[in-house]
Design a protein around this motif. Structure first.
Motif, PDB file in Angstrom:
ATOM      1  N   ASP A   1       0.820  -1.220   0.000  1.00  0.00           N
ATOM      2  CA  ASP A   1       0.000   0.000   0.000  1.00  0.00           C
ATOM      3  C   ASP A   1       0.852   1.267   0.000  1.00  0.00           C
ATOM      4  OD1 ASP A   1      -2.305  -1.469  -0.054  1.00  0.00           O
ATOM      5  OD2 ASP A   1      -2.739  -1.269   2.082  1.00  0.00           O
ATOM      6  N   ALA A   2       2.048   1.158   0.566  1.00  0.00           N
ATOM      7  CA  ALA A   2       2.954   2.311   0.595  1.00  0.00           C
ATOM      8  C   ALA A   2       3.632   2.539  -0.745  1.00  0.00           C
ATOM      9  CB  ALA A   2       4.003   2.122   1.684  1.00  0.00           C
ATOM     10  N   GLY A   3       3.464   1.598  -1.680  1.00  0.00           N
ATOM     11  CA  GLY A   3       4.030   1.752  -3.014  1.00  0.00           C
ATOM     12  C   GLY A   3       5.479   1.345  -3.143  1.00  0.00           C
ATOM     13  N   ALA A   4       6.011   0.660  -2.137  1.00  0.00           N
ATOM     14  CA  ALA A   4       7.415   0.253  -2.195  1.00  0.00           C
ATOM     15  C   ALA A   4       7.576  -0.997  -3.063  1.00  0.00           C
ATOM     16  CB  ALA A   4       7.930  -0.028  -0.790  1.00  0.00           C
ATOM     17  N   PRO A   5       8.703  -1.132  -3.743  1.00  0.00           N
ATOM     18  CA  PRO A   5       8.964  -2.371  -4.484  1.00  0.00           C
ATOM     19  C   PRO A   5       9.170  -3.522  -3.507  1.00  0.00           C
ATOM     20  CG  PRO A   5      10.900  -0.944  -4.509  1.00  0.00           C
ATOM     21  CD  PRO A   5       9.801  -0.153  -3.887  1.00  0.00           C
ATOM     22  N   VAL A   6       8.501  -4.634  -3.762  1.00  0.00           N
ATOM     23  CA  VAL A   6       8.508  -5.748  -2.813  1.00  0.00           C
ATOM     24  C   VAL A   6       8.797  -7.055  -3.543  1.00  0.00           C
ATOM     25  CG1 VAL A   6       7.254  -6.871  -0.940  1.00  0.00           C
ATOM     26  CG2 VAL A   6       6.651  -4.543  -1.595  1.00  0.00           C
ATOM     27  N   ARG A   7       9.531  -7.911  -2.848  1.00  0.00           N
ATOM     28  CA  ARG A   7       9.799  -9.265  -3.321  1.00  0.00           C
ATOM     29  C   ARG A   7       9.458 -10.232  -2.204  1.00  0.00           C
ATOM     30  NH1 ARG A   7      15.510  -9.060  -4.763  1.00  0.00           N
ATOM     31  NH2 ARG A   7      14.834  -8.087  -6.704  1.00  0.00           N
ATOM     32  N   VAL A   8       8.848 -11.356  -2.541  1.00  0.00           N
ATOM     33  CA  VAL A   8       8.479 -12.338  -1.518  1.00  0.00           C
ATOM     34  C   VAL A   8       9.106 -13.683  -1.842  1.00  0.00           C
ATOM     35  CG1 VAL A   8       6.294 -11.167  -1.025  1.00  0.00           C
ATOM     36  CG2 VAL A   8       6.331 -13.058  -2.672  1.00  0.00           C
TER      37      VAL A   8
END
Length: 293
Positions: free
Chosen positions: A21-28
């Motif tokens: 939701d904060a718009g950060a690039p994410v990897r899982v």
């Protein structure tokens, strides 16, 4: 780039939602990507693999700035300590090799005082191993999760009872996972903090199992009582349901340490970072779950 582990777990998925939701690039990292929601698969990079797989962890940490590290349990593990170390070592190797700057780890209250505390002692070994890399680290110290009540939803709804190893009048802290996730997400999104420190998340109040039963009775509109189970009977029941003897013994040892007071009561720097009361959690989470059951 932010890496989130256990993206379908209670803490992981709530932290992930906040970071997305904060718009950060994410990897899982996901052992089974099909369990991820369509939104998560669309808005994150997915590395398929287990957290104890050095290749998968190294791939996930490539170019990463921060990592949320949540150890998954393994009730069939032949060694509690070995399970923790086997999962944590690939992270430490990746942190050093990939130059990860910050790690946020889900740990426990009682650090520095716990001895022979089962899974709690093991998670402190995780803290020490991560800190040995020199990475900027925040260890989130919490007591038992309020969500642990959901594991007993069946006896709670059918018999009006829940069970545990602690005396019914033994007061102690409890924390909602949404508060843990909120703190974790805030740290992952903040690139200014440095050093290594513990953050206590004890929840806003100390309650005994009997206190919790009274609150649940009021919120659910039906009588709920608590029953203490002898340690030997508890251990035997867990093993009969497929849990390994070391894991079952670890849970018994953990409960004994909690009963002896390793969490403390009320002696925390602050309780505002984990504000959800047990009553509020029961209204928001337990009551809908009980209605569905």
């Amino acid at each position: 780039m932010i890496v989130v582990t256990t993206p379908t777990g209670s803490i992981g998925h709530q932290t992930l939602a906040r970071v997305i939701d904060a718009g950060a690039p994410v990897r899982v990292i996901a052992r089974d990507p099909s369990r991820l929601t369509p939104e998560v698969r669309e808005r994150t990079e997915v590395v398929k693999g287990s957290m104890d797989d050095p290749g998968a962890v190294a791939e996930a940490c490539t170019g990463a700035d921060a990592v949320l590290w949540v150890l998954p349990p393994d009730p069939r593990a032949t060694s509690v300590h070995g399970h923790v170390i086997d999962f944590t070592r690939p992270l430490c190797d990746a942190v050093i090799a990939q130059g990860v700057q910050r790690v946020v780890g889900v740990s426990s209250l009682g650090r520095g005082t716990a001895r022979k505390a089962g899974q709690i002692s093991a998670v402190f070994a995780m803290d020490h191993l991560i800190e040995s890399t020199g990475v900027h680290y925040r260890s989130l110290g919490m007591p038992g999760f309020m969500e642990n009540i959901l594991w007993q939803l069946q006896p709670l709804t059918r018999q009006g009872m829940f069970f545990g190893l602690l005396p019914g009048d033994r007061k102690g802290p409890a924390c909602a996972t949404r508060d843990i996730a909120a703190t974790a997400a805030g740290l992952l999104l903040d690139d200014t903090w440095t050093g290594q420190d513990d953050i206590a998340l004890p929840g806003p109040e100390d309650l005994s199992p009997d206190d919790m039963a009274a609150v649940m009775s009021e919120v659910l509109g039906r009588p709920v009582t608590y029953r203490q189970v002898p340690a030997d009977a508890y251990r035997a029941d867990l093993i009969s349901h497929g849990m390994s003897e070391p894991w079952a013994q670890g849970l018994v040892d953990m409960a004994a340490a909690v009963g002896a007071g390793i969490y403390g009561t009320g002696r925390y720097p602050s309780r505002t970072a984990s504000p959800t009361t047990f009553r509020q959690w029961c209204e928001d989470v337990l009551r809908p779950a009980a209605a569905a059951a």
